[in-house]
Design an enzyme around this catalytic site. Structure first.
Site, PDB file in Angstrom:
ATOM      1  CD  GLN A  93     -32.723 -31.976  24.599  1.00  0.00           C
ATOM      2  OE1 GLN A  93     -32.991 -32.993  23.964  1.00  0.00           O
ATOM      3  NE2 GLN A  93     -33.509 -31.515  25.542  1.00  0.00           N
TER       4      GLN A  93
ATOM      5  CG  ASP B 261     -37.740 -32.974  18.552  1.00  0.00           C
ATOM      6  OD1 ASP B 261     -38.301 -33.549  19.489  1.00  0.00           O
ATOM      7  OD2 ASP B 261     -36.624 -32.417  18.642  1.00  0.00           O
TER       8      ASP B 261
ATOM      9  CE  LYS C 298     -34.837 -36.304  24.213  1.00  0.00           C
ATOM     10  NZ  LYS C 298     -34.805 -34.881  23.888  1.00  0.00           N
TER      11      LYS C 298
HETATM   12  N1  GUN Z   1     -36.105 -29.729  24.997  1.00  0.00           N
HETATM   13  C1  GUN Z   1     -37.157 -29.964  25.827  1.00  0.00           C
HETATM   14  N2  GUN Z   1     -38.068 -30.766  25.243  1.00  0.00           N
HETATM   15  C2  GUN Z   1     -37.598 -31.046  24.014  1.00  0.00           C
HETATM   16  C3  GUN Z   1     -38.081 -31.844  22.944  1.00  0.00           C
HETATM   17  O1  GUN Z   1     -39.152 -32.449  22.981  1.00  0.00           O
HETATM   18  N3  GUN Z   1     -37.286 -31.899  21.846  1.00  0.00           N
HETATM   19  C4  GUN Z   1     -36.098 -31.231  21.757  1.00  0.00           C
HETATM   20  N4  GUN Z   1     -35.413 -31.332  20.637  1.00  0.00           N
HETATM   21  N5  GUN Z   1     -35.619 -30.486  22.739  1.00  0.00           N
HETATM   22  C5  GUN Z   1     -36.366 -30.400  23.857  1.00  0.00           C
END
Ligand code: GUN
Length: 299
Positions: A97, A120, A53
């Protein structure tokens, strides 16, 4: 044999557009989009995602910050960091995350993120906007948003008259996916572990989305001939045929079988996976446009 939906190439298109629109935003006097990624603890899979990311954010020309915190970080300390990021005008998107360590209340953390920086799409405000069809101002969770772009590549934007079955009812994928399909005029069913005769239900689907996290659960004879199959699953399984201790990635769909019946299908890897990060960039860019008082770009 089904058409292969190339998520990697669609994701690259999205990132290219984000990059160009970031440059355009600067020309219009807007500031550089800023993305903050927060990771707590040492989960190896999370570390790989987060690094990816941050790397893509830099590639897009974003201001990219990463907070890497020890697993013992307290909830109040984490809340304090979110508060600082909420107040920081250089930050347009905040991503914490998941999963978080068990001593931290994930729900509380997520609801503390300012809705206009919730790239998100997990804050109740954004969930509510998606649920009521306020798509102009909602941030939509990245994986279903990316899946929707792939479906549009095959079926176009208006899905009137099509039956969609979403297997999985998670807040991160299943429910928002169902809302997106409904907004595009599909007739939508959400199936889950308590659904009776799932194979028969799946066979009614013109669009079949699998998001359950069970390796190769969706079999070839669950797929209606010509259906569009979107496989959200990423499961690592043992692959003794590759040598002792080796593994491989598979989706929630038994790909070889399903591809014989489907009209179009996403592979794993290289389908939905790359779209998730691309849509995170798209959401952060949209947030930066809105912060500059400009109309947000759509993807
Ligand atoms: N962990 C697994 N998928 C995601 C996601 O789409 N966003 C976040 N913040 N954590 C994750």
């Amino acid at each position: 044999m089904a058409e292969l939906i190339d998520g990697k190439s669609v994701a690259e298109d999205v990132v290219r557009r984000v990059k160009a629109l970031t440059a355009e935003l600067a020309e219009k006097g807007g500031r550089q989009p800023g993305l903050a990624v927060v990771i707590v603890g040492e989960d190896p899979a999370s570390q790989v995602y987060v690094a990816s990311k941050s790397r893509t954010a830099k590639e897009c020309g974003f201001h990219s910050v990463q907070h890497t915190l020890p697993a013992e970080t307290s909830e109040p300390d984490l809340l304090k960091i979110i508060g600082q990021l909420n107040a920081d005008p250089a930050i347009n998107g905040i991503l914490v995350q998941l999963p978080l360590p068990s001593h931290v209340d994930s729900g509380k953390i997520i609801q503390t993120i300012a809705p206009e920086k919730d790239v998100d799409g997990f804050h109740f405000i954004n969930v509510g906007k998606l649920g009521t069809g306020e798509l102009d101002t909602a941030f939509v969770p990245c994986t279903p948003a990316g899946s929707m772009l792939l479906i549009e590549r095959v079926r176009g934007k208006d899905l009137s008259g099509l039956n969609a079955v979403v297997v999985g009812r998670s807040n991160i994928v299943g429910k928002p996916m169902a809302n997106l399909l409904l907004a595009a005029n599909c007739t939508v069913t959400i199936a889950h572990s308590r659904t009776r005769d799932l194979p028969a239900l799946a066979r009614t689907a013109d669009i079949l989305v699998a998001a359950v996290g069970r390796p190769e659960m969706v079999r070839g004879d669950w797929v209606k001939p010509g259906a569009t199959v979107i496989d959200v699953g990423i499961n690592r399984i043992a692959a003794p045929e590759k040598g002792e201790g080796k593994t491989r990635l598979v989706g929630d769909v038994a790909f070889a079988e399903a591809a014989k019946a489907a009209g179009a299908i996403t592979p794993v890897p290289g389908g939905v996976g790359p779209m998730t990060i691309a849509m995170l960039m798209a959401n952060t860019l949209a947030s930066a446009y809105l912060a500059a008082g400009l109309k947000r770009p759509y993807f």
